[in-house]
Design an enzyme around this catalytic site. Structure first.
Site, PDB file in Angstrom:
ATOM      1  N   ALA A 114      36.260  40.070  43.604  1.00 19.66           N
ATOM      2  CA  ALA A 114      36.347  38.991  44.595  1.00 19.66           C
ATOM      3  C   ALA A 114      36.996  39.575  45.841  1.00 19.66           C
ATOM      4  CB  ALA A 114      37.145  37.809  44.059  1.00 19.66           C
ATOM      5  N   GLU A 115      36.370  39.345  46.980  1.00 20.46           N
ATOM      6  CA  GLU A 115      36.771  40.014  48.227  1.00 20.46           C
ATOM      7  C   GLU A 115      38.222  39.753  48.621  1.00 20.46           C
ATOM      8  OE1 GLU A 115      33.722  38.020  50.276  1.00 20.46           O
ATOM      9  OE2 GLU A 115      35.031  36.528  51.193  1.00 20.46           O
ATOM     10  N   ASN A 116      38.775  38.639  48.110  1.00 21.40           N
ATOM     11  CA  ASN A 116      40.147  38.299  48.492  1.00 21.40           C
ATOM     12  C   ASN A 116      41.194  39.080  47.705  1.00 21.40           C
ATOM     13  OD1 ASN A 116      39.066  36.550  46.397  1.00 21.40           O
ATOM     14  ND2 ASN A 116      41.059  35.572  46.392  1.00 21.40           N
TER      15      ASN A 116
ATOM     16  N   SER B 207      39.972  46.130  49.595  1.00 21.36           N
ATOM     17  CA  SER B 207      38.898  45.322  49.037  1.00 21.36           C
ATOM     18  C   SER B 207      37.576  45.622  49.740  1.00 21.36           C
ATOM     19  CB  SER B 207      39.238  43.840  49.188  1.00 21.36           C
ATOM     20  OG  SER B 207      38.269  43.058  48.539  1.00 21.36           O
TER      21      SER B 207
END
Lengths: 221, 211
Positions: free
Chosen positions: B47-49, B89
């Protein structure tokens, strides 16, 4: 050296009208809600906010938008469930928006903190977001020249802090906080636990050299 | 016409994700894919976060408000998970370390162009998120979407009319009506949802479907 401050109000006191402010967080995770509320109270206006999102419901950045404190938002994803105040200001033409791809946003912030004058990224090449920017083709692949993104202040949320300004984070609350800490002239961290003891150097994520003041704000949203 | 539901579509996409893949799921419909990994496969979700190894939704009352995925849903860490900051990320995404991304889209063109961040409506704020980084950095881009818009207009086009997210990057499109590969010749039929005919699906597709 002691970077601890007694309260949120003294932490945001140096912020002036027209400042460019980075605000950590993604969604509702890792957002310095305490510092944002203190900024609202403090009254600075005409601000530019650099953050991934533009707030939701009536919390965080959305509160600043509701009260008309922002002139411009630089972010990757302003439209989130419940981002009513951003949408209202945008539709009324009351806010300037600069949309930046999320990885480019992170890297522009990183570049500013690391003393890099710009960089070439394939992200956005050939799209509307590259229009007007210098481009280059390297080994057959197109790249866009992106510039560093500096700020006057960064408002950060961390889990632990010590008096030297060292920080670490909880779970996905880390997100933009470490890169933003490096990129602002004056970085302010609200931390859940502010310790008299130094954080174990092995557990420091953001070294205190990047942080100018630390204030305890125990509430986790 | 026979239309797959969103969960049937997610299960179909999950069939094509090999064991051992690192996968990024876009917000919206693609997030459902993680619930349908076939037995015996280990797939690691990014997840990019700032989490790799996204696990299942926590039980009610067990949510950690600072542990979310890119869709802002509460998640748990799977065994072997790690947390990291945003620049790292996006190094994973842009740097070619993620194997597959599953994205939603407004439009996909026969040459693999994708439009999923802005419309032609100027009052509707654009929102790009991490999509432009994914499409340049991830070698396999799968798109999962409805075959047509609510008003009946096609989403599988000769050329996109909305601003592009990426150029020539889509590998395969999964819709409620069919699965189509992007090939040098254009859209090529992989399969039809059982009960539909090629003529029916072609009638709802602006670009030519090759067989």
């Amino acid at each position: 050296m002691d970077k601890r401050l007694p309260d949120l109000a003294s932490a945001v006191a140096p912020i002036t009208d027209g400042s460019v402010i980075m605000i950590g967080g993604f969604g509702s995770s890792g957002i310095p809600f305490g510092l944002i509320d203190a900024l609202l109270e403090q009254g600075a206006r005409g601000l530019t906010v650099i953050s991934n999102n533009a707030g939701a419901q009536e919390t965080g950045i959305a509160k600043l938008l509701k009260e008309g404190r922002l002139a411009k938002v630089v972010c990757s994803y302003p439209r989130s469930p419940g981002s009513i105040w951003f949408e209202r200001r945008y539709e009324a033409g009351e806010i300037e928006l600069e949309v930046v791809p999320q990885g480019t946003l992170a890297e522009r912030i990183r570049a500013a903190g690391a003393g890099i004058g710009g960089f070439l990224t394939p992200t956005g090449y050939g799209t509307l977001l590259a229009e007007g920017k210098e481009t280059r083709v390297i080994d057959g692949r197109g790249y866009v020249m992106e510039s560093p993104l500096h700020a006057d202040f960064a408002l950060l949320r961390a889990e632990n802090g010590d008096k030297w300004g060292n920080l670490n984070y909880h779970a996905t609350a880390r997100n933009f906080n470490p890169v933003m800490a490096c990129a602002a002239r004056h970085s302010i961290a609200e931390v859940r636990h502010l310790s008299d003891e130094p954080i174990d150097p092995e557990r420091v994520v953001t070294p205190g050299i990047f942080v100018h003041s630390v204030v305890e704000y125990g509430v986790r949203p | 016409m026979r239309n797959l539901t969103d969960t049937e579509l997610a299960a179909r996409v999950a069939q094509d994700i090999p064991d051992g893949s690192y996968v990024n799921l876009g917000i919206g419909k693609p997030t459902h894919v993680s619930g349908y990994v076939p037995e015996g496969r280990e797939v690691i979700y990014h997840a990019e976060n700032g989490i790799i190894g996204v696990g299942p939704t926590p039980a009610e009352g067990e949510e950690d408000l600072e542990l979310i995925d890119a869709s802002k849903r509460y998640v748990t860490p799977a065994p072997g998970a790690a947390y990291f900051e945003h620049a790292d990320s996006f190094a994973m995404m842009r740097g070619g370390h993620i194997d597959i991304a599953v994205l939603g889209a407004y439009q996909v063109a026969q040459n693999g162009d994708i439009a999923n961040w802005a419309t032609l409506d100027n009052t509707f704020p654009p929102a790009v998120g991490g999509a432009m980084d994914l499409v340049v950095g991830v070698p396999t881009i799968l798109v999962m979407m409805r075959h047509i818009n609510r008003d009946g207009s096609p989403k599988l086009l000769r050329e996109c009319t909305y601003p592009l997210t990426g150029l020539g990057v889509v590998s395969r499109v999964y819709t409620d009506l069919a699965v189509l590969d992007i090939t040098p010749a254009g859209f090529k039929l992989v399969e039809l949802t059982a009960g539909n005919t090629l003529d029916e699906v072609q009638a709802l597709t602006e670009a030519k479907i090759h067989t």
